[in-house]
Write a protein that holds these residues in place. Sequence first.
Motif, PDB file in Angstrom:
ATOM      1  N   GLN A 221       0.846  -1.199   0.000  1.00 42.00           N
ATOM      2  CA  GLN A 221       0.000   0.000   0.000  1.00 42.00           C
ATOM      3  C   GLN A 221       0.873   1.237   0.000  1.00 42.00           C
ATOM      4  O   GLN A 221       1.992   1.243   0.515  1.00 42.00           O
ATOM      5  N   ARG A 222       0.338   2.289  -0.598  1.00 40.56           N
ATOM      6  CA  ARG A 222       1.147   3.499  -0.804  1.00 40.56           C
ATOM      7  C   ARG A 222       1.412   4.255   0.489  1.00 40.56           C
ATOM      8  O   ARG A 222       2.477   4.845   0.654  1.00 40.56           O
ATOM      9  N   TYR A 267       9.094   5.169  -0.784  1.00 40.66           N
ATOM     10  CA  TYR A 267       8.019   5.761   0.022  1.00 40.66           C
ATOM     11  C   TYR A 267       8.399   7.167   0.474  1.00 40.66           C
ATOM     12  O   TYR A 267       7.592   8.114   0.375  1.00 40.66           O
ATOM     13  N   ALA A 268       9.622   7.327   0.957  1.00 35.21           N
ATOM     14  CA  ALA A 268      10.061   8.636   1.430  1.00 35.21           C
ATOM     15  C   ALA A 268      10.128   9.641   0.284  1.00 35.21           C
ATOM     16  O   ALA A 268       9.747  10.807   0.437  1.00 35.21           O
ATOM     17  N   ARG A 269      10.604   9.209  -0.880  1.00 31.00           N
ATOM     18  CA  ARG A 269      10.667  10.113  -2.041  1.00 31.00           C
ATOM     19  C   ARG A 269       9.270  10.499  -2.501  1.00 31.00           C
ATOM     20  O   ARG A 269       9.031  11.643  -2.907  1.00 31.00           O
ATOM     21  N   ASP A 270       8.346   9.561  -2.463  1.00 28.71           N
ATOM     22  CA  ASP A 270       6.961   9.846  -2.844  1.00 28.71           C
ATOM     23  C   ASP A 270       6.414  10.985  -1.982  1.00 28.71           C
ATOM     24  O   ASP A 270       5.844  11.964  -2.487  1.00 28.71           O
ATOM     25  N   LEU A 271       6.595  10.876  -0.676  1.00 25.01           N
ATOM     26  CA  LEU A 271       6.118  11.928   0.213  1.00 25.01           C
ATOM     27  C   LEU A 271       6.891  13.229  -0.011  1.00 25.01           C
ATOM     28  O   LEU A 271       6.297  14.315  -0.056  1.00 25.01           O
ATOM     29  N   TRP A 312      16.464  12.789  -4.053  1.00 29.78           N
ATOM     30  CA  TRP A 312      15.114  12.984  -3.509  1.00 29.78           C
ATOM     31  C   TRP A 312      14.084  13.319  -4.584  1.00 29.78           C
ATOM     32  O   TRP A 312      12.884  13.108  -4.373  1.00 29.78           O
ATOM     33  N   LEU A 313      14.521  13.804  -5.726  1.00 25.71           N
ATOM     34  CA  LEU A 313      13.573  14.168  -6.781  1.00 25.71           C
ATOM     35  C   LEU A 313      13.510  13.140  -7.900  1.00 25.71           C
ATOM     36  O   LEU A 313      12.871  13.368  -8.918  1.00 25.71           O
ATOM     37  N   GLU A 319       3.057   5.613  -7.395  1.00 29.21           N
ATOM     38  CA  GLU A 319       1.703   5.815  -7.908  1.00 29.21           C
ATOM     39  C   GLU A 319       1.112   4.518  -8.460  1.00 29.21           C
ATOM     40  O   GLU A 319      -0.105   4.385  -8.574  1.00 29.21           O
ATOM     41  N   GLU A 320       1.962   3.540  -8.763  1.00 31.50           N
ATOM     42  CA  GLU A 320       1.474   2.249  -9.255  1.00 31.50           C
ATOM     43  C   GLU A 320       0.678   1.500  -8.183  1.00 31.50           C
ATOM     44  O   GLU A 320      -0.101   0.592  -8.501  1.00 31.50           O
TER      45      GLU A 320
END
Length: 347
Positions: A221-222, A267-271, A312-313, A319-320
Amino acid sequence: MSEHRRREEEAMGGGNEAYGKKAFKRSRSHFRDRITADGRDGWPVEAGRYRLVVSRACPWASRAVISRRLLGLEGALSMAIADPVQDDRSWRFTLDPDGRDPVLGIRFLSEAYDRREAGHPGGVSVPAVVDVPSGKLVTNDYQQITLDLATEWTALHRPGAPELYPPKLRDEIDTVMADVYEDVNNGVYRAGFATGQEEYEAACAGVFRRLELLVPRLERQRYLVGDTITEADIRLFTTLVRFDAVYHGHFKCNRWKLTESPVLWAYARDLFQTPGFGDTVDFDHIKRHYYQVHTGINPTRIVPLGPDLSGWLTAHHREELRGRPFGDGTPPGPVPAGEEVPVPGRP
């Protein structure tokens, strides 16, 4: 080291920290009044009345910075940013003209504490909420401040603000947050400030055990709880974003780096790339505070050049896993003028 500086190191960030012979212990916040919609503690929610005092270096304060931005409370709750490097008089406003906060008119956060209670126990910690008319501290309860921003300040939330502490998920959120707090948020401090090998090893092992337990959850889960960002994600993020920059080296939490854990790093990069998270993070403040203030751990006060922060970028592909970052809401708008921070890898 002066007695005051020792107390400030022990009170760095949210709550107060205390040392036994070899073990580290964080005590509860002393000022625990709440600002609520009905004003039952004598402090009603009111636009413009309060000022949030933070350090961008502090993970506990950063929770409040992120929540304020996600909820769109910038216009209702002003923010003071303290110098990341304290002196013997505590958190100071040397980033502001004349070294004085322009709203509160004070040079040191301790002045607001003293107006509330002369001779108060413990150190001077952030986050802190100050009543502007009286200049008195209202609360330094870092655990409760963000929950109240999410649930008591709803009348002042921006249109499209996310629900960060949804009632139907609170039991699960509370359980996840309790485990993360004990082993990760506070665990890195117990490892970093340990003065005995046994205590250090136990704390460090606990940090990585909990992180490894989170991996299967975040593989499927995201976000930590449900399919949207919640308070639980904010609390984990503020530790993860500091992990390689300070906790891996400075606090000796070095079994592996965040960048070496594919799931947690994604996960950390997504946030980080979600509006309201990375645009509140100041790595310069983070590194200078930890390496220059914690002289008991780093007596030379040398700030390391690394690590490379440009990753980090990079693409995370989280998103998958679907998920809706803001639920039925929308992202926050642009960062208010004067609150921008440098973003690594972005001109």
